[in-house]
Scaffold this motif. Structure first.
Motif, short mmCIF file in Angstrom:
data_model
loop_
_atom_site.label_atom_id
_atom_site.label_comp_id
_atom_site.label_asym_id
_atom_site.label_seq_id
_atom_site.Cartn_x
_atom_site.Cartn_y
_atom_site.Cartn_z
N LEU A 1 9.62 -16.38 -14.71
CA LEU A 1 9.87 -17.02 -13.39
C LEU A 1 8.47 -17.73 -12.75
O LEU A 1 8.66 -18.60 -11.99
CB LEU A 1 10.09 -15.79 -12.33
CG LEU A 1 11.63 -15.24 -12.46
CD1 LEU A 1 11.88 -14.33 -11.24
CD2 LEU A 1 12.74 -16.30 -12.08
N GLY A 2 7.37 -17.33 -13.32
CA GLY A 2 6.38 -17.79 -12.89
C GLY A 2 5.79 -17.12 -11.67
O GLY A 2 5.11 -17.44 -10.66
N VAL A 3 5.84 -15.56 -11.71
CA VAL A 3 5.48 -14.76 -10.79
C VAL A 3 4.31 -13.86 -11.10
O VAL A 3 4.16 -13.62 -12.23
CB VAL A 3 6.67 -13.62 -10.33
CG1 VAL A 3 6.24 -12.74 -9.53
CG2 VAL A 3 7.58 -14.33 -9.83
N PRO A 4 3.32 -13.89 -10.14
CA PRO A 4 2.19 -13.31 -10.60
C PRO A 4 2.22 -11.66 -10.83
O PRO A 4 2.86 -11.02 -10.06
CB PRO A 4 1.12 -13.18 -9.26
CG PRO A 4 1.70 -14.48 -8.42
CD PRO A 4 3.28 -14.56 -8.91
N TYR A 5 1.87 -11.17 -12.01
CA TYR A 5 2.13 -9.72 -12.39
C TYR A 5 1.59 -8.91 -11.42
O TYR A 5 1.94 -7.72 -11.42
CB TYR A 5 1.76 -9.60 -14.03
CG TYR A 5 2.02 -8.22 -14.40
CD1 TYR A 5 3.43 -8.00 -14.51
CD2 TYR A 5 0.96 -7.53 -14.81
CE1 TYR A 5 3.53 -6.60 -14.79
CE2 TYR A 5 1.37 -6.14 -15.18
CZ TYR A 5 2.41 -5.82 -15.27
OH TYR A 5 2.66 -4.47 -15.83
N GLU A 6 0.42 -9.33 -10.80
CA GLU A 6 -0.61 -8.38 -10.12
C GLU A 6 0.28 -7.98 -8.50
O GLU A 6 -0.08 -7.25 -8.15
CB GLU A 6 -1.79 -9.00 -9.74
CG GLU A 6 -1.68 -10.29 -9.09
CD GLU A 6 -1.88 -11.55 -9.83
OE1 GLU A 6 -2.31 -12.75 -9.43
OE2 GLU A 6 -1.43 -11.34 -11.18
N ASP A 7 1.37 -8.71 -8.53
CA ASP A 7 2.39 -8.38 -7.41
C ASP A 7 3.47 -7.43 -7.69
O ASP A 7 4.23 -7.17 -7.03
CB ASP A 7 2.99 -9.51 -6.94
CG ASP A 7 1.83 -10.62 -6.24
OD1 ASP A 7 1.09 -10.11 -5.89
OD2 ASP A 7 2.17 -11.75 -6.39
N ARG A 8 3.34 -6.52 -9.00
CA ARG A 8 4.38 -5.99 -9.59
C ARG A 8 4.67 -4.75 -8.72
O ARG A 8 5.81 -4.62 -8.70
CB ARG A 8 4.16 -5.64 -11.11
CG ARG A 8 2.96 -4.60 -11.37
CD ARG A 8 2.72 -4.48 -12.93
NE ARG A 8 1.50 -3.70 -12.85
CZ ARG A 8 0.10 -3.97 -12.76
NH1 ARG A 8 -0.19 -5.38 -12.44
NH2 ARG A 8 -0.89 -3.09 -12.86
N ASP A 9 3.76 -4.14 -8.45
CA ASP A 9 3.89 -2.83 -7.75
C ASP A 9 4.71 -3.30 -6.17
O ASP A 9 5.45 -2.41 -5.89
CB ASP A 9 2.62 -2.21 -7.16
CG ASP A 9 2.09 -1.53 -8.49
OD1 ASP A 9 2.38 -1.64 -9.45
OD2 ASP A 9 0.58 -1.40 -8.31
N GLY A 10 4.29 -4.22 -5.68
CA GLY A 10 4.93 -4.39 -4.38
C GLY A 10 6.57 -4.83 -4.66
O GLY A 10 7.46 -4.21 -4.17
N PHE A 11 7.06 -5.73 -5.78
CA PHE A 11 8.30 -5.96 -5.74
C PHE A 11 8.97 -4.88 -6.43
O PHE A 11 10.29 -4.49 -6.50
CB PHE A 11 8.46 -7.03 -6.59
CG PHE A 11 8.13 -7.40 -7.92
CD1 PHE A 11 8.92 -6.85 -8.97
CD2 PHE A 11 6.79 -8.45 -8.22
CE1 PHE A 11 8.30 -7.12 -10.16
CE2 PHE A 11 6.58 -8.48 -9.50
CZ PHE A 11 7.28 -8.04 -10.76
#
Length: 403
Positions: free
Chosen positions: A157-167
């Motif tokens: 998707l082009g999503v930052p992996y560092e945001d994984r905990d949130g999503f």
């Protein structure tokens, strides 16, 4: 007077098998009226042939109400609005194909093999190295089943992996039916807000990485039919479905191999069976816990039952994929099974878009995990492995293993 109907079964007697009530329904009444968890009524289908017919029949609409929510959440008319725009997954033809074609090119076997497989290979090896360098006893869900699908969907998707905990947390809350409606809606809203901000950022920076950027370019074309609301809905859908489902399947597949040593040995000795083994695990486990629904657009007959216009019909996929009319000895995983198809990804025009990515991840993780750690074993008794019985997808919550 309230109609007395069997409640849709959700409890399991054993962790790797469907609810035992399904077996009796499948033999005695394969299409039967039931009361769903939210108190609404409709039809439950437990045989393979009839389940396939439901998914393939254009008289049955994909635009359906929720049936898996807790009791008391039925709105007027029995419908519950989705907290985000689900776009093509709840559309009928020809609109469904119009939207699905926007992104289907990224999900073909050729595209997955060329664009994602090298990335999958690399991250799997990195995570196996980390396991080898870490403690002997570890949680496989935390070490691999969650991070690998998260990394892959972020790459796609082009999503930052560092945001994984949130999503991931938002996804867990949104799909866990033990949470209140307000809590689940809050999880969905977090995802909507997140994708909305990400789309805005990609627009501002002119980013071209990933599927979200592709969709932005389509939406920004003059005369495009893709609205921002639909774009964001597609992003939310792909983000949560792309990691939650595969993570559930990866954890359950590993648990299955840990508790079925003969099949594990079969796979280790015959790596050429990896493809058939994955298909068998998909059939055997079938993670969609509450089934998939369709709504009758007109009166019709199914297995001798009269379905009226507007009634909900739900396919209990874990039951259909264990139908002995189609699969010999269906309650035993058999990597030598000659199988033409199963319903783990649904069937027909709405068959799961991400199935080739899920297959690629499972084909990479499972054989390499057991090749690297041939003595891998459960660190706790099977009956102490915590299972997710409230999520939309059935899963292992935590899988403590020793290498």
């Amino acid at each position: 007077m309230t109609e007395t109907l069997p409640a849709m079964p959700v409890e399991r007697a054993t962790p790797l098998d469907p609810p035992t009530e399904y077996y009796q329904l499948r033999e005695e009444q394969p299409v039967t009226r039931v009361r769903f968890p939210n108190g609404s009524t409709g039809w439950l289908v437990t045989r393979f042939e009839e389940g396939s017919a439901v998914f393939a029949d254009p008289r049955l609409s994909a635009r359906r109400p929720r049936h898996d929510t807790p009791e008391g959440e039925v709105t007027e008319g029995g419908e519950e609005e989705a907290p985000f725009n689900p776009t093509f997954v709840m559309m009928d033809e020809p609109d469904h194909s119009l939207y699905r074609r926007l992104i289907s090119g990224r999900f073909t076997p050729k595209s997955v093999q060329q664009k994602l497989q090298p990335y999958i290979d690399r991250i799997v090896e990195e995570h196996l190295d980390a396991i080898e360098a870490g403690p002997e006893t570890f949680d496989f869900v935390e070490a691999m089943a969650l991070p690998i699908p998260c990394l892959v969907i972020c790459e796609l998707l082009g999503v930052p992996y560092e945001d994984r905990d949130g999503f991931h947390h938002a996804t867990e809350v949104m799909m866990d039916m033990s949470h209140t409606r307000a809590e689940r809606d809050a999880g969905a809203q977090w995802l909507i807000d997140y994708i909305t901000r990400l789309v805005a950022t990609k627009r501002e920076t002119g980013a071209t990485d990933g599927l979200l950027a592709d969709l932005i370019a389509i939406a920004d074309e003059e005369g495009s039919f893709l609205t921002d609301d639909e774009l964001i809905g597609m992003g939310v859908l792909l983000l949560f479905a792309g990691h939650d489902t595969t993570a559930a399947m990866m954890g359950l597949s590993t648990l299955t191999l840990l508790t079925h040593p003969e099949q594990r040995q079969n796979l280790a000795e015959h790596p050429e069976k990896t493809g058939p083994a994955i298909e068998e695990l998909l059939r055997y486990l079938t993670i969609v816990q509450f089934g998939l629904g369709r709504v009758a657009k007109e009166d019709l007959e199914l297995a001798g039952q009269q379905i009226k216009k507007g009634e909900l019909v739900v396919v209990a996929m874990p039951a259909t994929n264990r139908d002995p009319r189609v699969f010999d000895n269906p309650d035993t995983p058999d990597f030598d099974r000659k199988m033409t198809r199963h319903l783990a990804f649904g069937y027909g025009v709405h068959q799961c878009l991400g199935q080739n990515i899920a297959r690629a991840e499972l084909k990479t993780v499972l054989p390499r995990l057991f090749a690297r750690f041939p003595d891998l074993r459960l660190a706790v008794p099977l009956d102490e492995v915590p299972m997710d019985t409230y999520g939309t997808n059935y899963a292992v919550k935590k899988l403590m293993v020793t290498r």
